[in-house]
Enzyme design. Structure first.
Site, PDB file in Angstrom:
ATOM      1  N   CYS A   6       0.654  -1.186   0.047  1.00 27.46           N
ATOM      2  CA  CYS A   6       0.076  -0.215   0.006  1.00 27.46           C
ATOM      3  C   CYS A   6       1.006   1.370  -0.070  1.00 27.46           C
ATOM      4  CB  CYS A   6      -0.958  -0.026   1.019  1.00 27.46           C
ATOM      5  SG  CYS A   6      -1.854  -1.433   1.478  1.00 27.46           S
ATOM      6  N   GLY A  32       0.030   0.409  -5.165  1.00 30.42           N
ATOM      7  CA  GLY A  32      -1.378  -0.264  -4.994  1.00 30.42           C
ATOM      8  C   GLY A  32      -2.269   0.094  -6.102  1.00 30.42           C
ATOM      9  N   ASN A 105       0.064   1.141   5.639  1.00 34.70           N
ATOM     10  CA  ASN A 105       0.869   0.382   4.770  1.00 34.70           C
ATOM     11  C   ASN A 105       1.536  -0.625   5.724  1.00 34.70           C
ATOM     12  OD1 ASN A 105       4.140   1.082   3.167  1.00 34.70           O
ATOM     13  ND2 ASN A 105       2.452  -0.848   2.623  1.00 34.70           N
ATOM     14  N   GLY A 106       1.421  -1.950   5.600  1.00 41.88           N
ATOM     15  CA  GLY A 106       2.193  -2.905   6.151  1.00 41.88           C
ATOM     16  C   GLY A 106       1.544  -4.161   6.558  1.00 41.88           C
ATOM     17  N   CYS A 241      13.085  -2.350   4.723  1.00 39.93           N
ATOM     18  CA  CYS A 241      13.030  -3.570   3.881  1.00 39.93           C
ATOM     19  C   CYS A 241      13.677  -3.416   2.797  1.00 39.93           C
ATOM     20  CB  CYS A 241      11.256  -3.550   3.309  1.00 39.93           C
ATOM     21  SG  CYS A 241      11.019  -4.337   1.841  1.00 39.93           S
ATOM     22  N   TYR A 247      13.053  -3.051  -5.746  1.00 37.66           N
ATOM     23  CA  TYR A 247      11.901  -3.284  -6.604  1.00 37.66           C
ATOM     24  C   TYR A 247      10.881  -2.377  -6.307  1.00 37.66           C
ATOM     25  CZ  TYR A 247       7.720  -4.946  -8.866  1.00 37.66           C
ATOM     26  OH  TYR A 247       6.552  -5.059  -9.441  1.00 37.66           O
ATOM     27  N   SER A 292      11.509  -1.340 -14.590  1.00 36.56           N
ATOM     28  CA  SER A 292      12.065  -1.455 -13.360  1.00 36.56           C
ATOM     29  C   SER A 292      13.628  -1.613 -13.283  1.00 36.56           C
ATOM     30  CB  SER A 292      11.354  -2.452 -12.457  1.00 36.56           C
ATOM     31  OG  SER A 292      11.357  -3.760 -12.965  1.00 36.56           O
ATOM     32  N   ASP A 354      17.196  -7.826 -14.485  1.00 35.79           N
ATOM     33  CA  ASP A 354      15.620  -7.653 -14.000  1.00 35.79           C
ATOM     34  C   ASP A 354      16.158  -7.415 -12.608  1.00 35.79           C
ATOM     35  OD1 ASP A 354      13.178  -7.384 -13.768  1.00 35.79           O
ATOM     36  OD2 ASP A 354      12.582  -9.394 -14.021  1.00 35.79           O
ATOM     37  N   ASP A 355      15.028  -6.558 -11.999  1.00 37.03           N
ATOM     38  CA  ASP A 355      15.358  -6.376 -10.150  1.00 37.03           C
ATOM     39  C   ASP A 355      15.264  -7.617  -9.608  1.00 37.03           C
ATOM     40  OD1 ASP A 355      12.324  -6.803  -9.605  1.00 37.03           O
ATOM     41  OD2 ASP A 355      12.309  -5.401 -11.303  1.00 37.03           O
ATOM     42  N   CYS A 445      13.403 -12.329   3.420  1.00 36.55           N
ATOM     43  CA  CYS A 445      13.160 -13.080   2.320  1.00 36.55           C
ATOM     44  C   CYS A 445      14.134 -13.739   1.836  1.00 36.55           C
ATOM     45  CB  CYS A 445      12.052 -12.378   1.094  1.00 36.55           C
ATOM     46  SG  CYS A 445      12.991 -10.675   0.711  1.00 36.55           S
TER      47      CYS A 445
HETATM   48  P1  AMP Z   1       8.408 -14.006 -11.218  1.00 36.06           P
HETATM   49  O1  AMP Z   1       9.845 -14.325 -11.275  1.00 36.06           O
HETATM   50  O2  AMP Z   1       7.882 -14.500 -12.819  1.00 36.06           O
HETATM   51  O3  AMP Z   1       7.642 -13.991 -10.100  1.00 36.06           O
HETATM   52  O4  AMP Z   1       8.435 -12.295 -11.675  1.00 36.06           O
HETATM   53  C1  AMP Z   1       9.330 -11.456 -11.296  1.00 36.06           C
HETATM   54  C2  AMP Z   1       9.095  -9.928 -11.867  1.00 36.06           C
HETATM   55  O5  AMP Z   1       7.987  -9.673 -11.231  1.00 36.06           O
HETATM   56  C3  AMP Z   1      10.345  -9.349 -11.746  1.00 36.06           C
HETATM   57  O6  AMP Z   1      10.595  -8.589 -12.814  1.00 36.06           O
HETATM   58  C4  AMP Z   1       9.842  -8.170 -10.764  1.00 36.06           C
HETATM   59  O7  AMP Z   1       9.843  -6.771 -11.557  1.00 36.06           O
HETATM   60  C5  AMP Z   1       8.275  -8.297 -10.510  1.00 36.06           C
HETATM   61  N1  AMP Z   1       7.998  -8.601  -9.240  1.00 36.06           N
HETATM   62  C6  AMP Z   1       8.662  -8.578  -8.156  1.00 36.06           C
HETATM   63  N2  AMP Z   1       8.111  -8.809  -6.820  1.00 36.06           N
HETATM   64  C7  AMP Z   1       6.694  -8.478  -7.324  1.00 36.06           C
HETATM   65  C8  AMP Z   1       5.534  -8.218  -6.488  1.00 36.06           C
HETATM   66  N3  AMP Z   1       5.575  -8.501  -5.243  1.00 36.06           N
HETATM   67  N4  AMP Z   1       4.236  -8.314  -7.088  1.00 36.06           N
HETATM   68  C9  AMP Z   1       4.668  -7.676  -8.309  1.00 36.06           C
HETATM   69  N5  AMP Z   1       5.467  -7.993  -9.120  1.00 36.06           N
HETATM   70  C10 AMP Z   1       6.648  -8.297  -8.822  1.00 36.06           C
END
Ligand code: AMP
Length: 475
Positions: A6, A32, A105-106, A241, A247, A292, A354-355, A445
């Protein structure tokens, strides 16, 4: 009980606040997309909340109805099953001594226990949120003590988990951040207007230059006497966090005094240094999975001199992908969202950023798309260390089993996503890139060690809400 991702905003001013709260929430839309809401006070409480994106739900008529020089707002993400209007915030409770509105938020880890105790005491609930639990606990203290700060301080002793709160009472705006500071919260002001927001990007948008973080364990009250700060709970450790940096937060936000963009760029540089040391690493360019991962790829390029190029073009008008029934439709949705640049990709050796890899589905699909477009090699670099345990403190993630790194070795992941090489960031390098100490971060995590003790019984109650068939990789 629901887990939430959130964003919150609160404003105290000498002029109407609804439109500024609207723009604040609009800038926090990435936190959100499921529902949004605003509550203001002008002698009466006014609330407008509903499902959908901020600019979709709010129109001029709704904003004009939200009279008042003080107010709070909220954007909320949850998965479809929990997508109910009753769970939209701000949450408003009327009691014998007045009214209180709250936005959160939390995620509390002991919300179920607290709720059961309240229910045993005759408390009825209208939503399934932990926010309502917090609201009732505060109100119960307040009707006894008549002192809102003491009441909040008393309730904070009982809350376990993450909470960044904005609270609106009659004529008073309050900010509260949990003692570990897990989720972000910032406060800024100009003239006699005070703004509380999840991320500093709100101050940029509202043109406010002076702001600071709300301290972990701090309660801030703002009323006609000005601002007062209380710190009823002080802990030695903090637990910001790490995923906010990697991300979740916007790159243009500054969290705990640290630029999110700089952290991401530094992570890219760290990967660059490691690749520079490899004699056999020859590539044509570095590319992000947009949007991202852009700062990571730029940092890598600056470090190594490898050119930065876009190899995937994002359709900015595709919002959250909806649940699609079969594999073919899901593949189409990915291509609709991200289309490979054939002219750039064919025959090339690409470092792809990717992040994060959560389930591994996204990177697997994108690498396949790039290879189908003729890419010769795709070397995957990830901004985050392997995610092995689901977040229990407010980031939406799949169950432990669905997390690819909880089941597979890095080599097995590389194989399953079809990358020619794969490197995650090391935890130590992540800590270095953020620039805080290890015991100032929540790395739960990654390490399965959470900064709050979560009993076996509470773990069972903690659900996972990650929507396994949709994702949105843009921040
Ligand atoms: P996946 O490995 O298919 O689950 O997707 C990872 C991708 O989703 C990464 O590119 C992130 O940018 C994005 N991502 C990571 N965490 C979340 C999250 N909590 N909610 C939505 N997208 C996320």
């Amino acid at each position: 009980m629901l887990k939430e991702e959130c964003g919150v905003v609160g404003i105290y001013s000498n002029k109407d606040v609804s439109s500024s709260i609207f723009y604040g929430l609009f800038s926090l839309q990435h936190r959100g997309q499921e529902s949004c809401g605003i509550t203001t006070f002008d002698g009466y409480f006014h609330t407008e909340k509903g499902m959908g994106l901020v600019p979709e739900f709010f129109d001029l008529k709704k904003l004009e109805a939200l009279n008042g020089k003080i107010g709070i707002g909220h954007v909320r993400y949850s998965t479809t099953g929990d997508s109910k209007i009753e769970n939209a915030q701000p949450f408003v409770v009327t009691h014998s001594k007045g009214t209180l509105a709250i936005a959160h938020n939390g995620n509390l880890v002991n919300s179920d226990d607290l709720r059961k105790k309240l229910e045993a005491d005759g408390q009825a609930f209208v939503s399934t949120t932990d926010t309502e639990v917090i609201a009732h606990l505060i109100v119960r203290e307040f009707v006894k003590t008549d002192n809102i700060t003491d009441s909040i301080a008393e309730v904070m002793k009982r809350l376990k988990g993450s909470y960044s709160l904005v609270i609106l009472t009659e004529n008073e705006l309050i900010a509260v951040r949990d003692p570990l500071g897990i989720r972000p919260l910032t406060i800024g002001n100009f003239d006699s207007t005070y703004i509380i927001a999840s991320e500093s990007v709100v101050f940029d948008v509202l043109n406010v230059n002076s702001y600071r973080d709300v301290k972990p364990g701090e309660i801030i009250t703002i009323n006609e006497d000005g601002l007062k700060s209380f710190r009823p709970i002080k802990r030695n450790r903090k637990a910001y966090c790490m995923f906010e940096y990697v991300y979740f937060s916007r790159p243009d936000s500054v969290l705990n005094g640290i630029s999110v963009y700089n952290v991401r760029e530094e992570i890219g540089r760290i990967h660059g240094k490691l690749d520079d040391m490899k004699a056999d690493m020859e590539v044509d360019f570095v590319s992000p999975i947009p949007d991202s991962a852009i700062p990571f790829a730029l940092g890598y390029s600056k470090q190594t001199g490898v050119p930065y190029k876009e190899s995937l073009i994002r359709n900015r008008y595709v919002g959250r992908t909806f649940i699609l029934p079969d594999q073919e439709a899901r593949e189409l949705a990915v291509r609709l969202k991200l289309n490979p640049m054939l002219s750039e990709v064919a025959g090339r050796r690409i470092v792809l950023f990717d992040d994060s890899i959560v389930r591994g589905t996204t990177s697997g699909r994108i690498i396949r798309i790039l290879k189908e477009a003729g890419a010769k090699e795709v070397h995957m670099r990830v901004g985050c260390p392997p995610i092995k345990s689901l977040c229990k403190l407010g980031i939406d993630m799949p169950t432990d089993k669905e997390l690819i790194a909880s089941e597979k070795s890095i080599e097995e992941i590389r194989e399953s996503i079809g990358a020619d090489s794969l490197r995650y960031l090391q935890i130590e390098d992540l800590v270095k890139a953020i620039g805080l100490k290890k015991d100032e971060l929540c790395l739960g995590c990654l390490t399965s060690k959470y900064p709050v003790k979560i009993s076996k019984h509470e773990q069972v109650l903690l659900p996972s809400f990650y929507d396994t068939s949709t994702y949105d990789s843009s921040t």
